[in-house]
Write a protein that holds these residues in place. Structure first.
Motif, PDB file in Angstrom:
ATOM      1  N   PRO A  57       5.087 -24.693  -8.922  1.00 50.55           N
ATOM      2  CA  PRO A  57       5.467 -23.301  -8.660  1.00 50.55           C
ATOM      3  C   PRO A  57       4.874 -22.701  -7.392  1.00 50.55           C
ATOM      4  O   PRO A  57       5.446 -21.766  -6.833  1.00 50.55           O
ATOM      5  CB  PRO A  57       4.955 -22.562  -9.900  1.00 50.55           C
ATOM      6  N   LEU A  58       3.736 -23.198  -6.908  1.00 49.68           N
ATOM      7  CA  LEU A  58       3.171 -22.667  -5.667  1.00 49.68           C
ATOM      8  C   LEU A  58       3.948 -23.276  -4.501  1.00 49.68           C
ATOM      9  O   LEU A  58       3.905 -24.489  -4.263  1.00 49.68           O
ATOM     10  CB  LEU A  58       1.685 -23.009  -5.548  1.00 49.68           C
ATOM     11  N   ARG A  59       4.659 -22.439  -3.742  1.00 49.37           N
ATOM     12  CA  ARG A  59       5.541 -22.912  -2.680  1.00 49.37           C
ATOM     13  C   ARG A  59       4.853 -22.850  -1.313  1.00 49.37           C
ATOM     14  O   ARG A  59       3.982 -21.998  -1.078  1.00 49.37           O
ATOM     15  CB  ARG A  59       6.836 -22.098  -2.642  1.00 49.37           C
TER      16      ARG A  59
ATOM     17  N   VAL B 130       4.248 -27.298   8.162  1.00 43.53           N
ATOM     18  CA  VAL B 130       4.250 -26.898   9.572  1.00 43.53           C
ATOM     19  C   VAL B 130       3.613 -27.947  10.479  1.00 43.53           C
ATOM     20  O   VAL B 130       3.606 -27.804  11.698  1.00 43.53           O
ATOM     21  CB  VAL B 130       3.540 -25.541   9.756  1.00 43.53           C
ATOM     22  N   GLY B 131       3.048 -28.996   9.892  1.00 39.78           N
ATOM     23  CA  GLY B 131       2.458 -30.058  10.705  1.00 39.78           C
ATOM     24  C   GLY B 131       2.186 -31.292   9.872  1.00 39.78           C
ATOM     25  O   GLY B 131       1.840 -31.195   8.696  1.00 39.78           O
TER      26      GLY B 131
ATOM     27  N   THR C 173      -0.181 -30.041   7.129  1.00 44.49           N
ATOM     28  CA  THR C 173      -0.544 -28.628   7.245  1.00 44.49           C
ATOM     29  C   THR C 173       0.576 -27.778   6.658  1.00 44.49           C
ATOM     30  O   THR C 173       1.752 -27.987   6.969  1.00 44.49           O
ATOM     31  CB  THR C 173      -0.786 -28.245   8.717  1.00 44.49           C
ATOM     32  N   LEU C 174       0.198 -26.798   5.806  1.00 47.06           N
ATOM     33  CA  LEU C 174       1.177 -26.045   5.031  1.00 47.06           C
ATOM     34  C   LEU C 174       0.878 -24.555   5.075  1.00 47.06           C
ATOM     35  O   LEU C 174      -0.283 -24.147   4.940  1.00 47.06           O
ATOM     36  CB  LEU C 174       1.151 -26.499   3.564  1.00 47.06           C
ATOM     37  N   ASN C 175       1.905 -23.752   5.277  1.00 47.46           N
ATOM     38  CA  ASN C 175       1.808 -22.298   5.107  1.00 47.46           C
ATOM     39  C   ASN C 175       2.242 -21.962   3.685  1.00 47.46           C
ATOM     40  O   ASN C 175       3.374 -22.272   3.296  1.00 47.46           O
ATOM     41  CB  ASN C 175       2.692 -21.562   6.121  1.00 47.46           C
ATOM     42  N   THR C 176       1.361 -21.329   2.915  1.00 51.89           N
ATOM     43  CA  THR C 176       1.637 -21.116   1.495  1.00 51.89           C
ATOM     44  C   THR C 176       2.132 -19.709   1.213  1.00 51.89           C
ATOM     45  O   THR C 176       1.868 -18.769   1.968  1.00 51.89           O
ATOM     46  CB  THR C 176       0.367 -21.346   0.652  1.00 51.89           C
ATOM     47  N   ALA C 177       2.809 -19.590   0.075  1.00 51.11           N
ATOM     48  CA  ALA C 177       3.264 -18.286  -0.396  1.00 51.11           C
ATOM     49  C   ALA C 177       2.100 -17.448  -0.901  1.00 51.11           C
ATOM     50  O   ALA C 177       2.242 -16.241  -1.106  1.00 51.11           O
ATOM     51  CB  ALA C 177       4.292 -18.468  -1.519  1.00 51.11           C
ATOM     52  N   ALA C 178       0.923 -18.081  -1.071  1.00 49.51           N
ATOM     53  CA  ALA C 178      -0.261 -17.353  -1.544  1.00 49.51           C
ATOM     54  C   ALA C 178      -0.967 -16.625  -0.410  1.00 49.51           C
ATOM     55  O   ALA C 178      -1.991 -15.983  -0.620  1.00 49.51           O
ATOM     56  CB  ALA C 178      -1.228 -18.310  -2.230  1.00 49.51           C
ATOM     57  N   GLY C 179      -0.441 -16.760   0.807  1.00 45.55           N
ATOM     58  CA  GLY C 179      -0.996 -15.991   1.919  1.00 45.55           C
ATOM     59  C   GLY C 179      -2.026 -16.711   2.746  1.00 45.55           C
ATOM     60  O   GLY C 179      -2.937 -16.091   3.298  1.00 45.55           O
TER      61      GLY C 179
END
Length: 375
Positions: free
Chosen positions: A292-294, A298-299, A310-316
């Motif tokens: 569920p955490l999306r 990005v790298g 490397t990931l940009n998360t929906a958790a900020g």
């Protein structure tokens, strides 16, 4: 060999404090690393133990002897410098023998001890050579030989591998640790390289701005960092951090992160009034299509035996995951993340210190995530 005890060691240079009230014990025969970034106070601490600097206050014991204000020559400690500090006009044999010649040791004993040190370091074939024509690695062995030949109570080493290239430095780490094990020597070793410390040390003291942030075995420090600084400094890539935008009471077992709640070991401290940071190591993050955490990829860094994603998360926040090469990860992909809540660390944002959880006392099985209900 001997135990080294440091109590409230403090060193100030005019208005600058280099070391702030440090206390620790180096056990007899232990390989002890002082680890930290440039300017953290590790070399100053080493120099005070060796007698090359006098402390502003505090005490230093070598065995049962208080050596706090004794000169270096009276401490029976051998020092190995980063830049070797050899005599270029002398042969290898003369360089190794120099401390014994200075002490007036009989010639026959000098020959015996030089031969023994050279054999231990596998440089017997170099004894007649001039040090000026040696490789950096062989020069370092000669510098170690000059320390070993004295048969001191303890060895002090100040970044002795810093001038070597990366591949040879790794080899010398193995040789230094093997040498330590053969000699049973009490060794204090300074480095800024976490890999050197993790591969050689029995115990590590991590220093930051003159203060020892954490003291312990390599595995303990890596798995149970005492502060944000330690968690960030140890590990490659470093630990990931995400802000926690919710209050947690003592005993809490779930942690809100964006639209999910992560099951965690019970919080042992009352942190209901403190902003927190959630910390997780890259190897404790798994990419999963259904989690569920999306996040957006990005790298991707391919390292042969693993990938750093490397990931940009929906958790900020941004996370780095260490995953297997068989895991598909392409820039721009939308993926799900599974975080191992049993391996997380919570930190107080204000102080940077770790928050106690039940994880500190018991081993917990891997736990997953569940969807948060919104009213």
């Amino acid at each position: 060999m001997a135990e080294i005890r440091i109590h409230n060691l403090h060193k100030a240079f005019a208005d600058f404090t280099a070391v702030k009230d440090s206390s620790f014990v180096v056990n007899d025969g232990e390989f002890f690393c002082l680890l930290g970034p440039s300017g953290c106070g590790k070399t100053t601490t080493l120099r005070m133990i060796a007698g090359l600097e006098l402390p502003t206050s505090g005490s230093i014991f070598l065995g049962n002897e208080d050596v706090t204000f004794k000169r270096a020559s009276a401490r029976d400690i051998a020092f190995v410098f980063q830049m070797f500090a050899l005599y270029p006009h002398m042969t290898v044999r003369q360089n190794i023998a120099f401390p014994l010649v200075s002490q007036g040791v009989p010639r026959a004993e000098i020959e015996q001890r030089v031969a023994q040190a050279a054999s231990t370091l596998h440089i017997t074939h170099l004894l007649k050579r001039s040090v000026s024509g040696l490789t950096s690695g062989d020069r370092q062995r000669v510098a170690l030989g000059r320390a070993i030949v004295r048969q001191p109570l303890a060895f002090m080493m100040d970044e002795p591998l810093g001038a070597l290239d990366a591949e040879f430095r790794e080899l010398m780490c193995q040789e230094l640790r093997a040498l330590h094990d053969r000699l049973g020597a009490t060794t204090v070793y300074v480095t800024h390289d976490q890999r050197e410390a993790m591969s050689m040390a029995d115990k590590i003291a991590i220093m930051n701005q003159g203060v020892i942030e954490q003291l312990g075995a390599p595995q303990e420090i890596y798995e149970r960092p005492a502060s944000v600084f330690v968690a960030d400094f140890m590990g490659s890539p470093a630990m990931n951090f995400l802000p926690v935008n919710a209050a947690l009471a003592r005993g809490a077992t779930t942690l809100p992160l964006g639209d999910i709640a992560l099951n965690i070991p019970a919080v042992a401290d009352d942190v209901s009034q403190r902003p927190l940071l959630y910390g997780v190591r890259p190897e404790h993050i798994r990419l999963s299509a259904d989690a569920p955490l999306r996040a957006e990829v990005v790298g991707v860094e391919y390292l042969g035996n693993c990938q750093i994603v490397t990931l940009n998360t929906a958790a900020g926040g941004t996370l780095r995951a260490k995953v297997g090469v068989q895991t598909r990860a392409v820039r721009g992909d939308q993926v799900g993340l599974e975080l191992d809540g049993s391996e997380m660390t919570l930190f107080d944002q204000a102080s940077g210190r770790a928050i106690r959880t039940a994880r500190d006392d018991i081993a917990l099985s891997t736990v997953g995530t569940r969807k948060v209900a919104h009213g």
